[in-house]
Design a protein around this motif. Structure first.
Motif, short mmCIF file in Angstrom:
data_model
loop_
_atom_site.label_atom_id
_atom_site.label_comp_id
_atom_site.label_asym_id
_atom_site.label_seq_id
_atom_site.Cartn_x
_atom_site.Cartn_y
_atom_site.Cartn_z
N ASP A 279 0.83 -1.21 0.00
CA ASP A 279 0.00 0.00 0.00
C ASP A 279 0.86 1.26 0.00
O ASP A 279 0.50 2.28 -0.58
N GLN A 280 2.05 1.18 0.63
CA GLN A 280 2.99 2.30 0.53
C GLN A 280 3.56 2.41 -0.89
O GLN A 280 3.70 3.52 -1.42
N LEU A 281 3.87 1.27 -1.50
CA LEU A 281 4.39 1.28 -2.87
C LEU A 281 3.40 1.95 -3.81
O LEU A 281 3.79 2.72 -4.70
N LYS A 282 2.11 1.68 -3.63
CA LYS A 282 1.11 2.31 -4.49
C LYS A 282 1.12 3.83 -4.30
O LYS A 282 0.93 4.58 -5.26
N ALA A 283 1.35 4.28 -3.08
CA ALA A 283 1.43 5.73 -2.86
C ALA A 283 2.67 6.31 -3.54
O ALA A 283 2.60 7.38 -4.16
N PHE A 284 3.80 5.61 -3.46
CA PHE A 284 5.02 6.09 -4.11
C PHE A 284 4.83 6.15 -5.62
O PHE A 284 5.21 7.15 -6.26
N LEU A 285 4.27 5.10 -6.20
CA LEU A 285 4.06 5.09 -7.65
C LEU A 285 3.06 6.15 -8.07
O LEU A 285 3.22 6.82 -9.10
N GLY A 286 2.02 6.33 -7.26
CA GLY A 286 1.00 7.32 -7.59
C GLY A 286 1.53 8.74 -7.57
O GLY A 286 1.02 9.61 -8.28
N ALA A 287 2.56 8.99 -6.76
CA ALA A 287 3.14 10.35 -6.68
C ALA A 287 4.18 10.60 -7.74
O ALA A 287 4.58 11.75 -7.96
N SER A 288 4.66 9.55 -8.41
CA SER A 288 5.79 9.66 -9.33
C SER A 288 5.36 10.11 -10.72
O SER A 288 4.25 9.83 -11.17
N SER A 289 6.27 10.81 -11.39
CA SER A 289 6.06 11.21 -12.78
C SER A 289 6.85 10.33 -13.74
O SER A 289 6.46 10.11 -14.88
N LEU A 290 8.02 9.85 -13.30
CA LEU A 290 8.85 8.94 -14.08
C LEU A 290 9.73 8.14 -13.12
O LEU A 290 9.93 8.54 -11.97
N VAL A 291 10.23 7.03 -13.59
CA VAL A 291 11.08 6.14 -12.78
C VAL A 291 12.45 6.06 -13.44
O VAL A 291 12.57 5.98 -14.67
N VAL A 292 13.50 6.06 -12.61
CA VAL A 292 14.88 5.99 -13.11
C VAL A 292 15.52 4.70 -12.62
O VAL A 292 15.50 4.40 -11.42
N THR A 293 16.10 3.94 -13.55
CA THR A 293 16.87 2.73 -13.20
C THR A 293 18.24 2.85 -13.87
O THR A 293 18.46 2.31 -14.95
N PRO A 294 19.18 3.54 -13.24
CA PRO A 294 20.48 3.83 -13.87
C PRO A 294 21.50 2.71 -13.66
O PRO A 294 22.64 2.94 -13.27
N TYR A 295 21.07 1.47 -13.94
CA TYR A 295 21.88 0.31 -13.58
C TYR A 295 23.16 0.22 -14.40
O TYR A 295 23.21 0.60 -15.57
N TRP A 297 24.58 -2.85 -14.58
CA TRP A 297 24.41 -4.18 -15.16
C TRP A 297 23.07 -4.73 -14.70
O TRP A 297 22.66 -4.51 -13.55
N ALA A 298 22.39 -5.45 -15.59
CA ALA A 298 21.13 -6.10 -15.23
C ALA A 298 20.69 -7.01 -16.37
O ALA A 298 21.06 -6.77 -17.53
N THR A 299 19.94 -8.03 -16.04
CA THR A 299 19.32 -8.83 -17.10
C THR A 299 17.95 -8.25 -17.44
O THR A 299 17.59 -8.11 -18.61
N GLN A 300 17.16 -7.91 -16.41
CA GLN A 300 15.91 -7.20 -16.61
C GLN A 300 15.64 -6.41 -15.35
O GLN A 300 16.46 -6.39 -14.44
N SER A 301 14.49 -5.76 -15.27
CA SER A 301 14.21 -4.93 -14.11
C SER A 301 12.76 -5.08 -13.68
O SER A 301 11.84 -4.73 -14.43
N GLY A 302 12.57 -5.59 -12.46
CA GLY A 302 11.23 -5.62 -11.90
C GLY A 302 10.72 -4.22 -11.61
O GLY A 302 9.52 -3.96 -11.66
N VAL A 303 11.63 -3.28 -11.33
CA VAL A 303 11.23 -1.89 -11.08
C VAL A 303 10.63 -1.29 -12.35
O VAL A 303 9.64 -0.56 -12.30
N ALA A 304 11.23 -1.59 -13.50
CA ALA A 304 10.66 -1.10 -14.76
C ALA A 304 9.27 -1.68 -14.98
O ALA A 304 8.37 -1.01 -15.50
N ALA A 305 9.07 -2.94 -14.58
CA ALA A 305 7.75 -3.55 -14.70
C ALA A 305 6.75 -2.90 -13.75
O ALA A 305 5.57 -2.76 -14.08
N MET A 306 7.20 -2.48 -12.58
CA MET A 306 6.33 -1.73 -11.67
C MET A 306 5.96 -0.38 -12.27
O MET A 306 4.81 0.07 -12.17
N ALA A 307 6.94 0.27 -12.90
CA ALA A 307 6.66 1.55 -13.55
C ALA A 307 5.61 1.37 -14.64
O ALA A 307 4.71 2.21 -14.79
N SER A 308 5.71 0.29 -15.39
CA SER A 308 4.72 0.03 -16.44
C SER A 308 3.32 -0.14 -15.85
O SER A 308 2.34 0.30 -16.44
N ALA A 309 3.23 -0.82 -14.70
CA ALA A 309 1.93 -1.01 -14.06
C ALA A 309 1.29 0.33 -13.72
O ALA A 309 0.07 0.50 -13.80
#
Length: 385
Positions: A279-295, A297-309
Motif C-alpha cells: 500500500d505504501q508502494l502504491k502511494a510512491f508510484l501514484g506520486a511519481s512522474s517517471l522512474v529511473v533505473t540507472p543500472y 548491469w542487469a538482465t531485466q528490471s522488476g522496477v521497470a515492470a512496476m513503472a509500467s503497471a
C-alpha cells in the motif's frame, strides 16, 4: 493446467507472488512449494507449501548464520520431499526457479525429478547471482550441471536467452521467453496508503517527481543518479526526487542525505530507507512522474515492470536486457551506463514533456509486458517439456 512451482529459497518473492496470481487468473491450478520471505507474504488464495522446515526465510539469509545452517542441513531432504510430492501428484513437468545458493544440490534435485519421469522447466531471472561482478563469466561453469538438467528454460528477454546459449550450450529449441509482466494484478489487491499519498502530493506540488525505487547495491547506479542532480538542477527548473531504497546499512542513508544537503537539495527530496508495504508502494508510484533505473548491469528490471503497471515512463541504461524494455522516445529513454550527464538530460527530456510519452507507456503496458503473454509462454514450455 495444474502447475507445481518449486522455488526453494523464493528467488524473487514479488515476482513469484505476481506470477502465481496471473497463472491462477488465467485458469490454471497453481501450487507453490517455496519458503516465504519476510515482508512478502504469499497471496492468501494461492496454495502454498513450505519447501523446508525453515518456513520463512530472512531477507538476507547470509546475515543469519543459524538460519543458513538449518537450511543447509535440511536441503537434500527437502528436495526429496518436493520430488516425492510431484510424483505422487502425477506431475509430468514442474516449474523450477532458484537463486542457486546451493547449486549442486539444486542440480541433484532436478535429477530426482527426471528419475521420476518429471521434466523440470527452469524460469531464469539471471544465470547466477554474482554475475554482475563477474565480467568475464569465470564462475559460470559451476552452474552448468544445473542448467543442462533442464528440459526447457524460460527467460524474460533475448539477452538472457543469449547467455544461456553462450554459457551453457542450451539448444535453441529448449529456450522460451516472455516479457516481464507488469505488477498491476498484484498491486490491485492492496489499497493505497491514503495518508502517505496526501503527504506526497503536498510535498510534490506541481513539480515532476523522479523516482528511484531500487536498492543500494553498486550495480544499481544510485551514485550516478546523485551525480546527475547538479546538471538536472541547471536544465530543469523544478523537480522532486523520491528515493525509496530499503537498506540495513545505517551509515549509507546518512551519507546520501548529507550529499544532498550540501547541494541545497534537501527540500526537493523524499527519503524512505525502510522496507515498504504494497500500500505504501502504491502511494510512491501514484506520486511519481517517471522512474529511473540507472543500472550498471542487469538482465531485466522488476522496477521497470512496476513503472509500467503505474503507466510511468522510464529512464534506464542500455545494459543487459533493459533495452528490450524501453523504446526511446516512446515509453522512456535509454542512456549509456556511468554517464550522469546523459542521465540528467534524459530525465529532463521526459519530465519537461510527460504528455509525449503517455501513449507509448500505455501501449507497452497493454501489449509489451502483458500478463497473457507470460502465462502462455509458461504453459507452452511445460507442455513441450
Amino acid at each position: 493446467m495444474k502447475i507445481l512451482w518449486i522455488d526453494p529459497l523464493n528467488t524473487n518473492p514479488q515476482f513469484l507472488n505476481l506470477m502465481a496470481i496471473l497463472l491462477q487468473e488465467a485458469g490454471h491450478q497453481v501450487v507453490v512449494r517455496a519458503n516465504a520471505r519476510q515482508a512478502f507474504a504469499p497471496p492468501a488464495d494461492i496454495e502454498w507449501q513450505p519447501f523446508s522446515r525453515l518456513t520463512v526465510v530472512p531477507t538476507r539469509l547470509k546475515d543469519d548464520l543459524a538460519a543458513s545452517a538449518r537450511l543447509c542441513a535440511s536441503y537434500p531432504f527437502d528436495w526429496l520431499a518436493a520430488a516425492g510430492h510431484a510424483q505422487q501428484a502425477g506431475e509430468r513437468s514442474v516449474l523450477v526457479s532458484s537463486n542457486l545458493m546451493f547449486s549442486r544440490l539444486d542440480a541433484w534435485g532436478l535429477d530426482l525429478l527426471r528419475r521420476r519421469g518429471i521434466a523440470p522447466v527452469l524460469l531464469v531471472h539471471k544465470p547466477y547471482q554474482s554475475m554482475g561482478a563477474d565480467e568475464h563469466h569465470r564462475q559460470a561453469g559451476r552452474y552448468r550441471t544445473f542448467y543442462r538438467r533442464a528440459a526447457a528454460i524460460l527467460t524474460m528477454n533475448e539477452y538472457t536467452q543469449g547467455l544461456m546459449r553462450q554459457l551453457y550450450d542450451i539448444p535453441t529449441e529448449r529456450l522460451y521467453h516472455f516479457n516481464h509482466p507488469h505488477f498491476q494484478a498484484l498491486l490491485d489487491r492492496y489499497e493505497v496508503e491514503a495518508n502517505l499519498a496526501r503527504r506526497l502530493r503536498a510535498w510534490a506540488g506541481r513539480a515532476p517527481v523522479i523516482a528511484f525505487l531500487s536498492n543500494m547495491r553498486p550495480e544499481q547506479g544510485l551514485d550516478d543518479l546523485l551525480s546527475a542532480l547538479p546538471a538536472l538542477r541547471d536544465s530543469l527548473p523544478d523537480w522532486r526526487l523520491l528515493l525509496v531504497s530499503p537498506t540495513t546499512e545505517a551509515d549509507r542513508p546518512t551519507h546520501i542525505e548529507g550529499q544532498l544537503a550540501a547541494l541545497g537539495l534537501t527540500e526537493r527530496c523524499w527519503f524512505h530507507w525502510q522496507r515498504y508495504s504494497y500500500d505504501q508502494l502504491k502511494a510512491f508510484l501514484g506520486a511519481s512522474s517517471l522512474v529511473v533505473t540507472p543500472y550498471k548491469w542487469a538482465t531485466q528490471s522488476g522496477v521497470a515492470a512496476m513503472a509500467s503497471a503505474a503507466a510511468l515512463p522510464i529512464v534506464t541504461t542500455n545494459v543487459g536486457g533493459l533495452a528490450e524494455m524501453v523504446q526511446p522516445g516512446v515509453n522512456g529513454e535509454l542512456v549509456p551506463p556511468d554517464d550522469p550527464g546523459g542521465l540528467a538530460s534524459a530525465i529532463a527530456r521526459i519530465a519537461s514533456d510527460l504528455d509525449r510519452y503517455r501513449p507509448g507507456v500505455e501501449s507497452w503496458r497493454q501489449n509489451g509486458c502483458h500478463a497473457q503473454q507470460a502465462t502462455d509462454a509458461i504453459v507452452e514450455a511445460m507442455d513441450a517439456a
